[in-house]
Each structure stands twice: as structure tokens, then as C-alpha cells.
Scaffold this motif. Structure first.
Motif, PDB file in Angstrom:
ATOM      1  N   THR A  88       0.839  -1.200   0.000  1.00  0.00           N
ATOM      2  CA  THR A  88       0.000   0.000   0.000  1.00  0.00           C
ATOM      3  C   THR A  88       0.873   1.249   0.000  1.00  0.00           C
ATOM      4  OG1 THR A  88      -0.178   0.532   2.373  1.00  0.00           O
ATOM      5  CG2 THR A  88      -1.575  -1.259   1.539  1.00  0.00           C
ATOM      6  N   ALA A  89       0.383   2.288  -0.629  1.00  0.00           N
ATOM      7  CA  ALA A  89       0.922   3.652  -0.491  1.00  0.00           C
ATOM      8  C   ALA A  89      -0.281   4.554  -0.712  1.00  0.00           C
ATOM      9  CB  ALA A  89       2.029   3.922  -1.493  1.00  0.00           C
ATOM     10  N   ILE A  90      -1.153   4.561   0.269  1.00  0.00           N
ATOM     11  CA  ILE A  90      -2.483   5.148   0.097  1.00  0.00           C
ATOM     12  C   ILE A  90      -2.822   6.166   1.176  1.00  0.00           C
ATOM     13  CG2 ILE A  90      -3.813   3.477   1.474  1.00  0.00           C
ATOM     14  CD1 ILE A  90      -5.680   3.228  -1.042  1.00  0.00           C
ATOM     15  N   GLY A  91      -1.939   6.267   2.190  1.00  0.00           N
ATOM     16  CA  GLY A  91      -2.181   7.144   3.332  1.00  0.00           C
ATOM     17  C   GLY A  91      -2.663   6.342   4.520  1.00  0.00           C
ATOM     18  N   PRO A  92      -2.049   6.512   5.690  1.00  0.00           N
ATOM     19  CA  PRO A  92      -2.403   5.696   6.862  1.00  0.00           C
ATOM     20  C   PRO A  92      -3.867   5.785   7.273  1.00  0.00           C
ATOM     21  CG  PRO A  92      -0.892   7.489   7.451  1.00  0.00           C
ATOM     22  CD  PRO A  92      -0.932   7.431   5.968  1.00  0.00           C
ATOM     23  N   LYS A  93      -4.497   6.936   7.036  1.00  0.00           N
ATOM     24  CA  LYS A  93      -5.894   7.095   7.424  1.00  0.00           C
ATOM     25  C   LYS A  93      -6.832   6.225   6.586  1.00  0.00           C
ATOM     26  CE  LYS A  93      -5.788  11.779   9.363  1.00  0.00           C
ATOM     27  NZ  LYS A  93      -6.313  13.162   9.240  1.00  0.00           N
ATOM     28  N   VAL A  94      -6.380   5.845   5.390  1.00  0.00           N
ATOM     29  CA  VAL A  94      -7.231   5.065   4.485  1.00  0.00           C
ATOM     30  C   VAL A  94      -7.130   3.566   4.755  1.00  0.00           C
ATOM     31  CG1 VAL A  94      -7.801   4.668   2.041  1.00  0.00           C
ATOM     32  CG2 VAL A  94      -6.913   6.884   2.757  1.00  0.00           C
ATOM     33  N   LEU A  95      -6.095   3.143   5.476  1.00  0.00           N
ATOM     34  CA  LEU A  95      -5.877   1.711   5.699  1.00  0.00           C
ATOM     35  C   LEU A  95      -7.100   0.995   6.293  1.00  0.00           C
ATOM     36  CD1 LEU A  95      -2.165   1.692   6.979  1.00  0.00           C
ATOM     37  CD2 LEU A  95      -3.019   1.122   4.687  1.00  0.00           C
ATOM     38  N   PRO A  96      -7.778   1.573   7.291  1.00  0.00           N
ATOM     39  CA  PRO A  96      -8.955   0.879   7.830  1.00  0.00           C
ATOM     40  C   PRO A  96     -10.066   0.671   6.799  1.00  0.00           C
ATOM     41  CG  PRO A  96      -8.212   2.562   9.367  1.00  0.00           C
ATOM     42  CD  PRO A  96      -7.452   2.774   8.093  1.00  0.00           C
ATOM     43  N   PHE A  97     -10.122   1.538   5.789  1.00  0.00           N
ATOM     44  CA  PHE A  97     -11.190   1.440   4.792  1.00  0.00           C
ATOM     45  C   PHE A  97     -10.919   0.367   3.739  1.00  0.00           C
ATOM     46  CE2 PHE A  97     -11.351   5.765   6.492  1.00  0.00           C
ATOM     47  CZ  PHE A  97     -12.684   5.834   6.882  1.00  0.00           C
ATOM     48  N   ILE A  98      -9.648   0.086   3.481  1.00  0.00           N
ATOM     49  CA  ILE A  98      -9.332  -0.949   2.499  1.00  0.00           C
ATOM     50  C   ILE A  98      -9.149  -2.316   3.151  1.00  0.00           C
ATOM     51  CG2 ILE A  98      -8.269   0.706   0.922  1.00  0.00           C
ATOM     52  CD1 ILE A  98      -5.520  -0.388   1.794  1.00  0.00           C
ATOM     53  N   ALA A  99      -9.044  -2.350   4.483  1.00  0.00           N
ATOM     54  CA  ALA A  99      -8.782  -3.611   5.195  1.00  0.00           C
ATOM     55  C   ALA A  99      -9.847  -4.687   4.952  1.00  0.00           C
ATOM     56  CB  ALA A  99      -8.616  -3.341   6.686  1.00  0.00           C
ATOM     57  N   PRO A 100     -11.146  -4.355   4.964  1.00  0.00           N
ATOM     58  CA  PRO A 100     -12.152  -5.407   4.736  1.00  0.00           C
ATOM     59  C   PRO A 100     -12.008  -6.087   3.378  1.00  0.00           C
ATOM     60  CG  PRO A 100     -13.181  -3.489   5.738  1.00  0.00           C
ATOM     61  CD  PRO A 100     -11.790  -3.078   5.371  1.00  0.00           C
ATOM     62  N   LEU A 101     -11.681  -5.318   2.346  1.00  0.00           N
ATOM     63  CA  LEU A 101     -11.501  -5.912   1.018  1.00  0.00           C
ATOM     64  C   LEU A 101     -10.249  -6.788   0.985  1.00  0.00           C
ATOM     65  CD1 LEU A 101     -12.401  -6.250  -1.876  1.00  0.00           C
ATOM     66  CD2 LEU A 101     -11.251  -4.079  -2.441  1.00  0.00           C
ATOM     67  N   ILE A 102      -9.187  -6.335   1.638  1.00  0.00           N
ATOM     68  CA  ILE A 102      -7.978  -7.156   1.732  1.00  0.00           C
ATOM     69  C   ILE A 102      -8.285  -8.453   2.479  1.00  0.00           C
ATOM     70  CG2 ILE A 102      -5.673  -7.294   2.765  1.00  0.00           C
ATOM     71  CD1 ILE A 102      -5.375  -4.300   2.180  1.00  0.00           C
ATOM     72  N   ALA A 103      -9.050  -8.331   3.568  1.00  0.00           N
ATOM     73  CA  ALA A 103      -9.431  -9.521   4.340  1.00  0.00           C
ATOM     74  C   ALA A 103     -10.208 -10.509   3.478  1.00  0.00           C
ATOM     75  CB  ALA A 103     -10.255  -9.108   5.558  1.00  0.00           C
ATOM     76  N   LYS A 104     -11.132  -9.986   2.681  1.00  0.00           N
ATOM     77  CA  LYS A 104     -11.922 -10.853   1.798  1.00  0.00           C
ATOM     78  C   LYS A 104     -11.016 -11.552   0.784  1.00  0.00           C
ATOM     79  CE  LYS A 104     -16.004 -10.759  -1.227  1.00  0.00           C
ATOM     80  NZ  LYS A 104     -17.049  -9.898  -1.841  1.00  0.00           N
ATOM     81  N   GLY A 105     -10.051 -10.798   0.253  1.00  0.00           N
ATOM     82  CA  GLY A 105      -9.134 -11.381  -0.709  1.00  0.00           C
ATOM     83  C   GLY A 105      -8.259 -12.462  -0.108  1.00  0.00           C
ATOM     84  N   LEU A 106      -7.770 -12.218   1.108  1.00  0.00           N
ATOM     85  CA  LEU A 106      -6.929 -13.210   1.776  1.00  0.00           C
ATOM     86  C   LEU A 106      -7.726 -14.463   2.132  1.00  0.00           C
ATOM     87  CD1 LEU A 106      -4.835 -10.897   4.141  1.00  0.00           C
ATOM     88  CD2 LEU A 106      -4.056 -12.008   2.037  1.00  0.00           C
ATOM     89  N   LYS A 107      -8.964 -14.274   2.599  1.00  0.00           N
ATOM     90  CA  LYS A 107      -9.802 -15.419   2.947  1.00  0.00           C
ATOM     91  C   LYS A 107     -10.049 -16.305   1.734  1.00  0.00           C
ATOM     92  CE  LYS A 107     -14.156 -16.705   5.167  1.00  0.00           C
ATOM     93  NZ  LYS A 107     -15.358 -16.217   5.901  1.00  0.00           N
ATOM     94  N   GLU A 108     -10.382 -15.680   0.602  1.00  0.00           N
ATOM     95  CA  GLU A 108     -10.621 -16.433  -0.628  1.00  0.00           C
ATOM     96  C   GLU A 108      -9.328 -17.107  -1.084  1.00  0.00           C
ATOM     97  OE1 GLU A 108     -12.181 -18.147  -3.978  1.00  0.00           O
ATOM     98  OE2 GLU A 108     -13.246 -17.275  -2.260  1.00  0.00           O
ATOM     99  N   ARG A 109      -8.210 -16.422  -0.971  1.00  0.00           N
ATOM    100  CA  ARG A 109      -6.917 -16.966  -1.386  1.00  0.00           C
ATOM    101  C   ARG A 109      -6.599 -18.258  -0.636  1.00  0.00           C
ATOM    102  NH1 ARG A 109      -1.715 -14.891  -3.075  1.00  0.00           N
ATOM    103  NH2 ARG A 109      -0.046 -16.152  -2.160  1.00  0.00           N
ATOM    104  N   LEU A 110      -6.876 -18.260   0.660  1.00  0.00           N
ATOM    105  CA  LEU A 110      -6.536 -19.411   1.500  1.00  0.00           C
ATOM    106  C   LEU A 110      -7.340 -20.662   1.159  1.00  0.00           C
ATOM    107  CD1 LEU A 110      -6.115 -17.546   4.903  1.00  0.00           C
ATOM    108  CD2 LEU A 110      -4.294 -18.636   3.570  1.00  0.00           C
TER     109      LEU A 110
END
Length: 383
Positions: A88-110
């Protein structure tokens, strides 16, 4: 071809982290909600990175594409499933907003691979990846969380590259300084990426960077703004301003030397190198751009207050840092939302309440007292 998913298709993402992955033989899927940039990435699949140097270089970046996470989240999930790195290089304040999508991607990946993936938040904040990990774990069930072990690695990093305001003919092209530093904390053997330095303990490096580069940059901006300077390099052409900036990062340097055992002569050379970078006229960086977001920069854990508090604990001077904080409080640039909010809060609540609410400083704190002294005597900030 090896794959990386990179959140943030802005100038830092394209001109620094994404570019390094491309140069290392990866296909880079940039994830963002800026549709014009995403469209251009998919249409052109290439752009240029130019260095602001005496002898400029131009690197053509290829093997890139874009995904709009707002309109095509399933494509992001699919890309995460194939990636070796997620950055990521999106700004620390934005990290909580992209986390759910990352979580979904990791869950599907596993569900379909045991291949390792390395998650690195390349942000200007201490332990930004820890923040991202915390938010990702919030969005995962216990069973999936257990599956992460040995397969998903969250690694903290420190990044350093100045990317000024852009005036390019092509939307995707980026102007950057020729200096760069990217340090990742891990004991793992990582797939090789150009420009990535691996260390077992990041703390000394990330604090050295934040409390020299970020502190110095902000100091130049806030003192420069008070002195009526328009550009960062112009501010440092003023001998008095130059000495004020240097004295400030020598205060942070005294803390870093005592805390981490940096050799004084080596750290002095580091300070000189940083100031030389700021003086580069080819960056042509605006004081108002560097000074933006004063509320964040006056935060208790950020580049001004944190080193002052650490210096105070060790019995070291924090006078120049207090002076910068006062200058930051006077940053009233009308086109910056945080600057406007800060001025409103100062008017409504007063400087003591703002220092408490924004910086975590009590009224009787010696740092707060010194800040208030300079804030109330604004002539001491002007040259």
C-alpha cells in the motif's frame, strides 16, 4: 509472471513502490478509486518515471494495470489470490477502509493456495502494517485467522522518496527525486525486489527517517510559510531559516543518537544529506503542499510531538521542536481542510485545549508551555 497488488495508484504508488516491482519483473495491479488513472493504466499499460536530478533519468514502467476497488471489488479479490506481495501507499488514514476488502481477498486466497504472500504498508507512519493487520483481522473469522500463520506475513516498513506536485503532460507520468529508501523488517527470506533493504529491527531506521526527513521537511514548510516563502528550496536559501531547520533536526538527532547508538559523525552526515535533498530546485516543491495536514503532523505520535517527548524523557533539548509546533499552529493556508479546521479549533477553544486534544499535551507540560510561548509571540517565528 510474478504478481503484486498495490493499493494506491497515486504519484508515490506509481513513482516509487509500483515502479520498483515493475523493474523487478512483476506485473503490478494498481488498486484505487480514481477512475481516470485506472482507465489510463488499463489503456496504456505503461508510463514514465523521471528523476528530478542534475542529470535526469527516465525509466519506462511496463506490465501495469488498474482495478477500481469501488466498482470491481471481485477483481481485487481475484488479484490478491495470485499475488506474491500486497503493498500500500495510500495514506495511513485510508488503511482501515481498504482492510475489509484485503481480508476478503486473503480469505478467498486461503481456499485454493498455500503460497506465501507478504503484506507491506508503505506509509509515512510508524508500524503502519501493524495498523493494517489489526483492521484486517477485525474482518476475519477465527478459523481464517488461524490459517494465516505461515502463509500471510505482515511486515512493517520505512519508505523515503520525495514526490513533489506534478506538472506532467501525460496523466500517468511521475516526477520523483533520484534518492530512495525502502526498508522492510523481517527475518524471512523474501522474493527479491529492487531497492528493498531487509533488516531484523526497523525501529532505529524508521525513527531516523521520520524524525529527520519528515520532521525536517515539515519544519522547512512551517518556518518557510511564516517567512513568506513559496518553495521548499527557496526557504532553505535563507541562512537563518536553514540554521533553524538544521537546529531542529539536530535536536531529534541527539535523541536518535542516545536512544539507538548512531555514531554522531555518521548521523551528522545523514542530516547534511537530507538538507541537500530538500535544497534540490528541480523538485520545485511548494511550502503549502509539504505543510498540509497540520492536525496529523501535530499528533502525539507524529514527527513533531513524539521526538519532543522522547527528547524530554532523556533530558535533552526540545526548544526548536516547540518552535516548529507553534509555527504549525499558525499554518492557516485556506486551501487545506486540516489547516482550516485547526484555525477554527484555535479560535473556538484556545491553544491550550488544542494542544491537549490534538497533541496530547497537558497545559502544565514543559513542552506545551514552550509551544504556547512561541505561539503567542509570533514575531519570534518570522524572519
Amino acid at each position: 509472471m510474478k504478481e503484486v497488488v498495490h493499493f494506491g495508484a497515486g504519484n508515490i504508488g506509481r513513482g516509487f513502490i509500483g515502479a520498483l516491482f515493475s523493474e523487478s519483473g512483476y506485473h503490478v495491479s494498481f488498486v484505487d478509486i480514481a477512475e481516470p488513472i485506472i482507465h489510463a493504466l488499463n489503456e496504456k499499460q505503461t508510463y514514465k518515471v523521471r528523476t528530478a536530478a542534475e542529470h535526469p533519468e527516465t525509466v519506462t514502467i511496463t506490465n501495469v494495470s488498474g482495478i477500481n476497488s469501488k466498482t470491481n471489488p471481485d477483481q481485487v479479490v481475484e488479484a490478491i489470490g495470485k499475488a506474491e506481495y500486497l503493498t500500500t501507499a495510500i495514506g495511513p488514514k485510508v488503511l482501515p477502509f481498504i482492510a475489509p476488502l484485503i481480508a476478503k481477498g486473503l480469505k478467498e486466497r486461503l481456499t485454493h493456495t498455500n503460497d506465501k504472500i507478504y503484506v507491506i504498508a508503505c506509509e509515512n507512519q510508524i508500524n503502519a502494517t501493524d495498523l493494517l493487520k489489526k483492521e484486517v483481522l477485525k474482518a476475519l473469522d477465527e478459523a481464517t485467522t488461524k490459517k494465516l500463520n505461515g502463509k500471510v506475513f505482515f511486515l512493517n516498513s520505512a519508505v523515503d522518496r520525495i514526490v513533489p506536485l506534478q506538472h506532467n503532460d501525460e496523466l500517468l507520468d511521475v516526477l520523483v527525486e533520484d534518492y530512495r529508501e525502502w526498508i522492510v523488517e523481517t527475518n524471512e527470506q523474501l522474493p527479491q525486489v529492487k531497492g528493498m533493504q531487509i533488516v531484523p529491527d526497523l525501529a532505529p531506521y524508521i525513527e531516523r527517517k521520520l524524525f529527520t526527513v519528515n520532521t525536517g521537511h515539515a519544519t522547512t514548510a512551517y518556518f518557510g510559510y511564516q517567512a513568506g516563502k513559496k518553495k521548499i528550496h527557496q526557504a532553505l536559501q535563507d541562512p537563518e531559516l536553514y540554521q533553524d531547520v538544521k537546529a531542529t533536526i539536530e535536536e531529534t538527532g541527539a535523541y536518535l543518537i542516545k536512544q539507538y547508538g548512531f555514531k554522531p559523525e555518521v548521523h551528522e552526515q545523514y542530516i547534511e544529506k537530507i538538507l541537500h535533498r530538500f535544497q534540490n530546485p528541480k523538485l520545485n516543491d511548494d511550502v503549502t503542499r509539504v505543510g498540509r495536514s497540520p492536525l496529523r503532523k501535530l499528533g502525539a505520535e507524529d514527527r513533531l510531538v513524539k521526538p519532543a517527548r522522547e527528547a524530554q524523557k532523556l533530558g535533552l533539548s526540545f526548544t526548536h521542536l516547540a518552535k516548529v509546533m507553534a509555527a504549525a499552529l499558525h499554518f492557516d493556508y485556506s486551501e487545506d481542510a486540516e489547516a482550516e479546521s485547526l484555525q477554527h479549533q484555535l479560535k473556538q477553544k484556545g491553544v491550550h485545549a488544542v494542544l491537549h486534544d490534538v497533541s496530547g499535551l497537558e497545559a502544565e507540560d514543559p513542552i506545551a508551555k514552550e509551544v504556547v510561548h512561541y505561539y503567542e509571540n509570533i514575531n519570534l517565528l518570522k524572519k
